[in-house]
Scaffold this motif. Sequence first.
Motif, PDB file in Angstrom:
ATOM      1  N   CYS A  62       0.834  -1.214   0.000  1.00 18.65           N
ATOM      2  CA  CYS A  62       0.000   0.000   0.000  1.00 18.65           C
ATOM      3  C   CYS A  62       0.864   1.257   0.000  1.00 18.65           C
ATOM      4  O   CYS A  62       0.530   2.245  -0.660  1.00 18.65           O
ATOM      5  N   LEU A  63       1.977   1.207   0.728  1.00 22.35           N
ATOM      6  CA  LEU A  63       2.886   2.353   0.732  1.00 22.35           C
ATOM      7  C   LEU A  63       3.528   2.554  -0.631  1.00 22.35           C
ATOM      8  O   LEU A  63       3.761   3.693  -1.060  1.00 22.35           O
ATOM      9  N   LEU A  64       3.813   1.471  -1.335  1.00 27.97           N
ATOM     10  CA  LEU A  64       4.349   1.584  -2.691  1.00 27.97           C
ATOM     11  C   LEU A  64       3.324   2.210  -3.633  1.00 27.97           C
ATOM     12  O   LEU A  64       3.680   2.991  -4.521  1.00 27.97           O
ATOM     13  N   ILE A  65       2.066   1.880  -3.440  1.00 30.16           N
ATOM     14  CA  ILE A  65       1.004   2.495  -4.236  1.00 30.16           C
ATOM     15  C   ILE A  65       0.923   3.993  -3.929  1.00 30.16           C
ATOM     16  O   ILE A  65       0.780   4.824  -4.831  1.00 30.16           O
ATOM     17  N   GLY A  71       4.385  10.250  -6.814  1.00 28.99           N
ATOM     18  CA  GLY A  71       5.652  10.455  -7.488  1.00 28.99           C
ATOM     19  C   GLY A  71       6.854  10.518  -6.565  1.00 28.99           C
ATOM     20  O   GLY A  71       7.839  11.181  -6.893  1.00 28.99           O
ATOM     21  N   TYR A  72       6.795   9.850  -5.430  1.00 23.61           N
ATOM     22  CA  TYR A  72       7.929   9.827  -4.512  1.00 23.61           C
ATOM     23  C   TYR A  72       8.872   8.685  -4.871  1.00 23.61           C
ATOM     24  O   TYR A  72       8.554   7.823  -5.684  1.00 23.61           O
ATOM     25  N   MET A  73      10.038   8.676  -4.227  1.00 19.20           N
ATOM     26  CA  MET A  73      11.051   7.654  -4.519  1.00 19.20           C
ATOM     27  C   MET A  73      10.589   6.275  -4.044  1.00 19.20           C
ATOM     28  O   MET A  73       9.923   6.159  -3.008  1.00 19.20           O
ATOM     29  N   LEU A  74      10.997   5.272  -4.794  1.00 22.44           N
ATOM     30  CA  LEU A  74      10.601   3.901  -4.506  1.00 22.44           C
ATOM     31  C   LEU A  74      11.157   3.443  -3.164  1.00 22.44           C
ATOM     32  O   LEU A  74      12.330   3.657  -2.871  1.00 22.44           O
ATOM     33  N   PHE A  75      10.329   2.850  -2.340  1.00 20.22           N
ATOM     34  CA  PHE A  75      10.640   2.304  -1.016  1.00 20.22           C
ATOM     35  C   PHE A  75      11.012   3.369   0.009  1.00 20.22           C
ATOM     36  O   PHE A  75      11.449   3.037   1.101  1.00 20.22           O
ATOM     37  N   SER A  76      10.845   4.642  -0.299  1.00 21.38           N
ATOM     38  CA  SER A  76      11.207   5.681   0.670  1.00 21.38           C
ATOM     39  C   SER A  76      10.272   5.667   1.880  1.00 21.38           C
ATOM     40  O   SER A  76      10.730   5.847   3.011  1.00 21.38           O
ATOM     41  N   SER A  77       8.987   5.452   1.670  1.00 20.79           N
ATOM     42  CA  SER A  77       8.061   5.446   2.804  1.00 20.79           C
ATOM     43  C   SER A  77       8.250   4.206   3.665  1.00 20.79           C
ATOM     44  O   SER A  77       8.144   4.281   4.889  1.00 20.79           O
TER      45      SER A  77
END
Length: 150
Positions: A62-65, A71-77
């Motif tokens: 869900c965070l990746l979605i 438009g944030y960086m992949l896996f940053s959240s």
Amino acid sequence: MQRSLSNQKPIVPFIYIVLYIIYSSLASIYLILPPLLAVLFVLFSKAFDRKDFLAVVLISFCLLIFEANYGYMLFSSVIYFYIQYKFIMPKIRQNISCNVCIKILYVLLSYLGYFLFLTLISNIFLFESPELNYYLLYYMFIEFFIVSIL
């Protein structure tokens, strides 16, 4: 071997994922709907407390979605939530005993801390810095009430 109709436990998380995907698509169109970042952090921390690997993976999805929609960086959240859960929240729980204050800090750290984390990462890798807009205040206000229910 057939599965019992009364045993719906494995199916329920996937239904929640589908509902979150639909909600996230609507939230990217209608800005009045908050992205539920603080709610995802509360669920992420509860899944880590229970040591529920499936829930952690589904919340990470869900965070990746969320990252893809905004438009944030992949896996940053996922990385930020893990750092916040392991290093920041234990110190806050140790020093503050007020549950309402902790829930306010959940919401503040989820939004403002994530913004600061993205700014730090963008400065390190020389990416464009994310913009801070006034919708964040509205999102934090709405999600505080949602997190209070959890």
